[in-house]
Design a protein around this motif. Structure first.
Motif, short mmCIF file in Angstrom:
data_model
loop_
_atom_site.label_atom_id
_atom_site.label_comp_id
_atom_site.label_asym_id
_atom_site.label_seq_id
_atom_site.Cartn_x
_atom_site.Cartn_y
_atom_site.Cartn_z
N TRP A 30 44.01 46.98 37.23
CA TRP A 30 44.86 45.79 37.34
C TRP A 30 46.06 46.09 38.22
CZ3 TRP A 30 45.42 44.73 31.40
CH2 TRP A 30 44.23 44.23 30.89
N VAL A 31 46.68 47.25 37.99
CA VAL A 31 47.87 47.63 38.74
C VAL A 31 47.52 47.93 40.19
CG1 VAL A 31 49.72 49.34 38.92
CG2 VAL A 31 49.03 48.49 36.67
N MET A 32 46.42 48.65 40.41
CA MET A 32 46.02 48.98 41.77
C MET A 32 45.63 47.72 42.54
SD MET A 32 46.61 52.18 42.02
CE MET A 32 45.91 52.57 43.60
N GLU A 33 44.97 46.79 41.88
CA GLU A 33 44.60 45.53 42.54
C GLU A 33 45.86 44.77 42.95
OE1 GLU A 33 41.68 41.77 41.73
OE2 GLU A 33 42.99 42.38 40.08
N ALA A 34 46.85 44.68 42.06
CA ALA A 34 48.09 43.98 42.37
C ALA A 34 48.85 44.67 43.50
CB ALA A 34 48.98 43.89 41.12
N LEU A 35 48.77 45.99 43.56
CA LEU A 35 49.45 46.74 44.61
C LEU A 35 48.92 46.37 46.00
CD1 LEU A 35 51.27 49.20 45.52
CD2 LEU A 35 49.17 50.56 45.32
N PHE A 36 47.62 46.31 46.16
CA PHE A 36 47.02 46.08 47.47
C PHE A 36 46.84 44.60 47.82
CE2 PHE A 36 45.58 50.47 46.68
CZ PHE A 36 45.96 51.07 47.88
N SER A 37 46.68 43.74 46.84
CA SER A 37 46.38 42.32 47.09
C SER A 37 47.50 41.61 47.82
CB SER A 37 46.12 41.59 45.77
OG SER A 37 44.92 42.02 45.20
N GLY A 38 47.10 40.73 48.73
CA GLY A 38 48.06 39.86 49.40
C GLY A 38 48.86 40.51 50.51
N ARG A 39 48.57 41.74 50.84
CA ARG A 39 49.31 42.40 51.92
C ARG A 39 48.64 42.08 53.26
NH1 ARG A 39 53.30 46.24 50.14
NH2 ARG A 39 53.06 46.54 47.91
N PRO A 40 49.42 42.01 54.33
CA PRO A 40 48.84 41.71 55.65
C PRO A 40 47.75 42.71 56.02
CG PRO A 40 51.25 41.68 55.73
CD PRO A 40 50.86 42.21 54.38
N GLY A 41 46.64 42.18 56.50
CA GLY A 41 45.53 43.01 56.94
C GLY A 41 44.54 43.35 55.85
N ILE A 42 44.86 43.05 54.60
CA ILE A 42 43.94 43.33 53.50
C ILE A 42 43.19 42.04 53.18
CG2 ILE A 42 43.72 43.99 51.07
CD1 ILE A 42 45.97 45.98 51.55
N ALA A 43 41.87 42.09 53.35
CA ALA A 43 41.03 40.91 53.17
C ALA A 43 40.65 40.68 51.71
CB ALA A 43 39.78 41.03 54.02
N GLY A 44 40.53 41.75 50.94
CA GLY A 44 40.14 41.59 49.54
C GLY A 44 40.28 42.89 48.77
N VAL A 45 40.48 42.74 47.47
CA VAL A 45 40.58 43.89 46.57
C VAL A 45 39.74 43.57 45.35
CG1 VAL A 45 42.11 45.40 45.27
CG2 VAL A 45 42.95 44.31 47.36
N GLU A 46 38.79 44.45 45.05
CA GLU A 46 37.89 44.21 43.92
C GLU A 46 38.02 45.34 42.91
OE1 GLU A 46 33.23 43.11 43.09
OE2 GLU A 46 33.74 44.15 44.95
N PRO A 47 38.39 45.00 41.66
CA PRO A 47 38.45 46.03 40.63
C PRO A 47 37.05 46.37 40.14
CG PRO A 47 39.01 43.92 39.67
CD PRO A 47 38.79 43.69 41.15
N GLY A 48 36.88 47.59 39.69
CA GLY A 48 35.59 48.00 39.15
C GLY A 48 35.61 49.44 38.70
N TRP A 49 34.42 49.99 38.56
CA TRP A 49 34.27 51.38 38.14
C TRP A 49 33.46 52.14 39.17
CZ3 TRP A 49 34.49 47.47 34.58
CH2 TRP A 49 35.41 47.64 33.54
#
Length: 187
Positions: A30-49
């Motif tokens: 959850w924290v890592m997804e929030a860190l990367f999401s919405g930043r310029p140049g980042i198209a998507g962030v998917e949490p998983g294992w």
């Protein structure tokens, strides 16, 4: 003639818009997804294992898809190193256990080289052993939908979890190298 040219332009992807992927484990996805999401140049962030081996069956990870014409893998590594406790092999902050231990999962020799160089640079700057492992990408298993965009769907719950647990809010994290991104303190 113009219609054919327009059709070709719509069907052929733009040059330079190549998508890259990077996989990071740094505690709670959850924290890592929030860190990367919405930043310029980042198209998507998917949490998983990320599936591991018998000693460590899996890690919570995020798979980051980014535009390689706007970002480098090194930019993502800079953000990652600023967000994790690189000396804690047994988890991150209040999230304890192997599932939360930090790791960088690389795809190919170029990512391996970048990851090793960035870890060596951090080790030289901190002069302390680092616990972040660099491993080959394994089988990625997406998290259940209820875990996707958790910070956006449950802002108050996420804020409380992140704050109580000790994770940084990510506002001071940048894609610049950590030595340039973190201002020196004066005493």
């Amino acid at each position: 003639m113009n219609r054919i040219l327009m059709l070709i332009m719509l069907l052929v992807p733009a040059a330079g818009a190549q998508a890259g992927t990077a996989v990071f484990a740094g505690g709670s996805f959850w924290v890592m997804e929030a860190l990367f999401s919405g930043r310029p140049g980042i198209a998507g962030v998917e949490p998983g294992w990320m599936q591991g081996d018998i000693r460590q069956p899996r890690w919570q990870v995020v798979r980051v898809t980014y535009d390689q014409s706007k970002l480098t893998y090194g930019d993502l590594l800079n953000m990652y190193w600023q967000a994790v406790d690189s000396r804690d092999a047994k988890g991150q902050f209040c999230d304890r256990g192997q599932e939360y231990s930090p790791a960088i999962f690389v795809q190919g020799s170029l990512q391996l080289k970048w990851a090793r160089q960035s870890r060596a640079r951090l080790w030289l700057e901190q002069n302390e052993p680092l616990a972040v492992r660099i491993l080959p990408v394994g089988r990625f298993e997406p998290a259940a939908q209820r875990h996707h965009q958790f910070a956006r769907q449950h802002p108050w719950l996420f804020f409380a979890y992140r704050s109580v647990c000790g994770y940084a809010n990510g506002n001071g994290v940048s894609m610049q190298p950590w030595s340039a991104a973190v201002p020196a303190t004066t005493e």
